[in-house]
Write a protein that holds these residues in place. Structure first.
Motif, PDB file in Angstrom:
ATOM      1  N   GLN A   1     -73.472  -3.462  -6.585  1.00 14.82           N
ATOM      2  CA  GLN A   1     -74.586  -3.767  -5.688  1.00 14.82           C
ATOM      3  C   GLN A   1     -74.547  -5.219  -5.219  1.00 14.82           C
ATOM      4  N   LEU A   2     -74.292  -6.147  -6.136  1.00  8.72           N
ATOM      5  CA  LEU A   2     -74.228  -7.561  -5.746  1.00  8.72           C
ATOM      6  C   LEU A   2     -73.102  -7.804  -4.749  1.00  8.72           C
ATOM      7  N   ILE A   3     -71.975  -7.147  -4.962  1.00  5.77           N
ATOM      8  CA  ILE A   3     -70.856  -7.299  -4.021  1.00  5.77           C
ATOM      9  C   ILE A   3     -71.255  -6.772  -2.645  1.00  5.77           C
ATOM     10  N   ASP A   4     -71.896  -5.609  -2.622  1.00  8.05           N
ATOM     11  CA  ASP A   4     -72.355  -5.041  -1.348  1.00  8.05           C
ATOM     12  C   ASP A   4     -73.345  -5.961  -0.642  1.00  8.05           C
ATOM     13  N   ASP A   5     -74.127  -6.714  -1.425  1.00  8.44           N
ATOM     14  CA  ASP A   5     -75.110  -7.638  -0.857  1.00  8.44           C
ATOM     15  C   ASP A   5     -74.483  -8.951  -0.387  1.00  8.44           C
ATOM     16  N   GLY A   6     -73.167  -9.093  -0.578  1.00  9.69           N
ATOM     17  CA  GLY A   6     -72.476 -10.273  -0.087  1.00  9.69           C
ATOM     18  C   GLY A   6     -72.293 -11.389  -1.099  1.00  9.69           C
TER      19      GLY A   6
END
Length: 289
Positions: free
Chosen positions: A141-146
């Motif tokens: 999720q953190l990766i998807d959030d940038g």
């Protein structure tokens, strides 16, 4: 003197309990039997036996047929270097972009996934438990959030699967620590098996009490997949070692315990970003004010 393990998976607790009970009648008989839920929501249970004599393959095969279980994976455990020899024949775990697998499933990696090889079984963190799975989902999720982690540490790393996941997606080195010497050995073996020995450094430490961790702090991402009590005790240290705007991914928290952990971390300067429940376990993403 070598010893052996025999491990399998089966659907449903009743069937798993029945299989575990039936294993008591094997000759040679196991000196220990374990029945555990694979906490990834699949409904599978793991049944295993520990033997001081080589188990009877025909007897194990008969049990799997009678109980509709998967074939037992039998591993010989030499008195030394057992970490390198014990393997669980568990199904792969998919968590967003991550695919955690054993060497027996190396040919099943889906295209475009980040593969993490985990074969050692004597330490926590194969990805099948709801806590490890929750942490991988939180990272996804953190990766998807940038978010891009530049100073990352995995506290209580077990197999180091979380540290390796971070090292696979971000260019900077990652630290992994555990209070248990055996877990650190397992972590290093896994890091080597994933060709990440130049990216992930494993150290033995209680919490942040390591020169390597103190030198690398403050961190912009900390994984701590341990238990409620240690997590609460770690909160002040977490606040000192996480940078402003940095994240903590916490797990090992039973669902009814989550509110207390959130409250304690709020008192130490963290806000809740997300909470995720998988079976009995909660994973939290917190951000430092």
């Amino acid at each position: 003197m070598p010893t052996w393990t025999a491990l399998t998976t089966i659907e449903g607790q009743d069937a798993a309990d029945a299989l575990g009970a039936a294993m008591e009648n094997l000759t040679p008989e196991p000196t220990g039997i374990g029945v555990f839920e694979v906490e990834d929501g699949s409904g599978l249970w793991e049944v295993g036996g520990y033997f001081v004599e080589e188990p009877d393959a025909a007897g194990l095969a008969l049990l799997t047929k009678m109980c509709s279980a998967k074939d037992f994976a039998v591993s010989e455990l030499p008195e030394i270097d057992w970490v390198a020899h014990v393997k669980r024949e568990l199904t792969p775990v998919e968590a967003g972009r991550f695919f955690v697998h054993g060497s027996h499933d190396a040919d099943k990696i889906p295209e475009g996934r980040i593969a993490l090889l985990i074969d050692a079984a004597m330490a926590f963190g194969t990805g099948h438990h709801g806590t490890t799975l929750g942490c991988l989902r939180a990272l996804d999720q953190l990766i998807d959030d940038g978010f891009v982690g530049r100073r990352v540490v995995d506290i209580g790393c077990g197999t180091a699967v979380l540290a390796m996941a971070a090292a696979q997606v971000w260019p900077d080195p990652v630290l992994a620590s555990d209070i248990d010497e055996v877990a650190v050995d397992v972590a290093r073996a896994n890091v080597d098996a994933n060709a990440l020995s130049d990216r992930v450094t494993c150290v033995e430490a209680a919490g942040f009490a390591s020169p390597a961790l103190k030198q690398a702090a403050p961190f912009d991402l900390v994984f701590a997949n341990i238990l409620k009590g240690p997590l609460i005790g770690l909160a002040p240290d977490m606040a000192r070692h996480v940078s402003t705007g940095g994240y903590a991914i916490l797990s090992g928290i039973l669902n009814p315990q989550a509110d207390e952990v959130i409250s304690v971390y709020a008192q130490n300067g963290f806000n809740l970003v997300n909470r995720d429940e998988i079976v009995d376990w909660t994973t939290l993403i917190l951000v430092k004010n």
